[in-house]
Design an enzyme around this catalytic site. Sequence first.
Site, PDB file in Angstrom:
ATOM      1  N   LYS A  30      46.226  45.831  46.358  1.00 45.06           N
ATOM      2  CA  LYS A  30      46.413  44.882  47.456  1.00 45.06           C
ATOM      3  C   LYS A  30      47.887  44.695  47.801  1.00 45.06           C
ATOM      4  CE  LYS A  30      46.219  40.602  46.179  1.00 45.06           C
ATOM      5  NZ  LYS A  30      47.630  40.185  46.356  1.00 45.06           N
ATOM      6  N   THR A  31      48.690  44.390  46.795  1.00 45.35           N
ATOM      7  CA  THR A  31      50.113  44.124  47.041  1.00 45.35           C
ATOM      8  C   THR A  31      50.814  45.362  47.572  1.00 45.35           C
ATOM      9  OG1 THR A  31      50.133  42.466  45.276  1.00 45.35           O
ATOM     10  CG2 THR A  31      52.259  43.330  45.987  1.00 45.35           C
ATOM     11  N   ASP A 217      49.183  36.931  52.464  1.00 46.66           N
ATOM     12  CA  ASP A 217      48.632  37.405  51.191  1.00 46.66           C
ATOM     13  C   ASP A 217      47.664  36.364  50.630  1.00 46.66           C
ATOM     14  OD1 ASP A 217      48.287  39.025  48.997  1.00 46.66           O
ATOM     15  OD2 ASP A 217      50.113  38.375  47.981  1.00 46.66           O
ATOM     16  N   GLU A 218      46.689  36.814  49.830  1.00 48.04           N
ATOM     17  CA  GLU A 218      45.735  35.928  49.147  1.00 48.04           C
ATOM     18  C   GLU A 218      45.066  34.962  50.135  1.00 48.04           C
ATOM     19  OE1 GLU A 218      44.935  36.619  46.244  1.00 48.04           O
ATOM     20  OE2 GLU A 218      46.630  37.274  45.030  1.00 48.04           O
ATOM     21  N   GLN A 248      37.538  36.500  44.382  1.00 43.83           N
ATOM     22  CA  GLN A 248      38.541  35.916  43.500  1.00 43.83           C
ATOM     23  C   GLN A 248      39.044  34.563  44.016  1.00 43.83           C
ATOM     24  OE1 GLN A 248      41.372  38.796  41.591  1.00 43.83           O
ATOM     25  NE2 GLN A 248      40.541  40.224  43.092  1.00 43.83           N
ATOM     26  N   ARG A 556      40.445  41.307  34.679  1.00 45.31           N
ATOM     27  CA  ARG A 556      41.830  41.383  34.185  1.00 45.31           C
ATOM     28  C   ARG A 556      41.992  42.533  33.198  1.00 45.31           C
ATOM     29  NH1 ARG A 556      43.604  40.023  38.057  1.00 45.31           N
ATOM     30  NH2 ARG A 556      41.429  40.079  38.714  1.00 45.31           N
TER      31      ARG A 556
END
Length: 599
Positions: A30-31, A217-218, A248, A556
């Site tokens: 994503k980043t 973002d997010e 998430q 994770r």
Amino acid sequence: MLSELNDKQRQAVEADDGPLLIVAGAGSGKTKTLTTRLAYLIAKRGINPESILAITFTNKAANEMKSRALALIQKITGNSIHSEPFLGTFHSFGAWILRREAKYFNRTAGFSIFDDDDSNRVLKKIIQEFAVKKEKGPAFFRREISRIKNEFMTGESFRGDDGQELVWEVYERYERALEQNNAFDFDDLIEKPVRLFQAQPSVLEMYQKRFLYILVDEYQDVNMAQYWLVRLLAAKHQRITVVGDDAQSIYKFRFSDFRNFLNFEKSWPTARTILLEQNYRSTKHIISASSGLIAKNEFQKKKNLWTENDAGSKVLVVEHDDEFSEADYVVQQARERVRLGKRVGILYRTNAQSRALEQVLLEYDISYELFGALSFYERREIKDIVAALRYAHNPKDTMGIERLEKNFGKRRAAHLREVLPTWAREKKPAEVIAAFMAAVDFEQYLKQHTDNFSERMENIAELIYFAQQFTELSGLIEKISLADTFETSANGRKKRHIHEGKAGIFLMTIHVAKGLEFDSVFVVGVNEGVLPHQRSLFSPEDLEEERRLMYVAMTRARSELVLGFYHVPSRFLYEIPPETVDFKGDRMLNDEDRYIDFD
């Protein structure tokens, strides 16, 4: 720049102007994708950097995106850019606007930003003026005022709830106090710019002309005030790119509303949606297990997460007798993996669960890092109770009684001086704790003076559970004192920052773990009533968020995932595809004695 991307990532980076929703599954880059799109707009499309607004939720994410984007631009063009995009958090952007437009709120550009302590002091004075009943302290009103601002509520909508007239009156008085102090609080940094844009179209148009491209973002974590801030800014040109993963979304307690993510195409009818489904982090078994779990949620954007990584070992579900045996097992297993150079994350639903783990780690003299929280015995409510226990055990301990006098007043402290030593002789340790809490009306004290009452009561319940293992106060005090000595020593045992890639044992809640990854992940206390939390069991919406929380914990892990439980196993363990799981324990999960009909 584009050669390192997969097809879907490349499509997202090269997408034309217009609303763009990037649905980025866990571990899907994503980043990297968002950062590359930012660099692409500047280096390949020739967009003026100053006309780009990129918003994140944390300073760490903003700094990481900035450094990576600037490095990419220089790599492509061979030159550094002379100006930069505005790249920061929602709150830093809001503060930037208010510094320029403070006059609209009868403030100057040199305004102060009140933290929670500042706000609580103001509210305490207001409450005294209103002669509010003691059960509603500053923390209660602070939470309600925060809800008004983050959910962007009006007086009419808010006062429609029963008994909220007083809250609105306190809110209005609080707002006047902020103005008199030439101050804004933290929530104002988002809410006030939105109010300004709505009331002053010319001001909104000025910022719309300045920021022609907006990247967020997010996006699954935005609340209503943040939603309107972005929507108003992008309404004219509609060059908005958002990235996130509804699976998430775990911050409802911070007023985030993942429906903003699910409804993006409704808010922007011409939107293009691109799914990033290739996971680069985890093994096939971990992906299959976590995907099977989250598929049980009704409200979500369906995606098919996949990976080219190895199958790896199956998810291990381990049954324990109690939290002590679980902590001992997990710590010893984690130590072996650290010796192999692994990075180990031990995750839990609530901060209270760290106590047993910390106790075992300290007894084995194993170094660890506790992230995102105070260690158990450093927490305010625990220190209050321990102060009482210390004085009960040793009446010459003036430090303990001084803390009680400061927090509960001289009259109650004088009473405690008389009764605590007697209780120590006549009562068991857990009974001494209960008697102390009753004597100072401790629950009411916490309701008045803290804004996370439920979590603090969970910590106290954990301490009482631990105290029940002792028949004499001396034994409990010794255990606590030795743990506290380790915790406050200057040997570097605990730190507050996780070093990327560093081997070691890291303790944290699942909420704190979001965005991180580990070679091995141990999720402890996967019990019904813990994960999912008992507060969520009667709300389908809250239960789905708990399932998302479990999904975040599972994803994770890179190569190894271990889920532990004791007593009644979580319903989530039943929802993981059985072909992805190995079980270790004396009894099987379908033991009829513990069967729960979750339907």
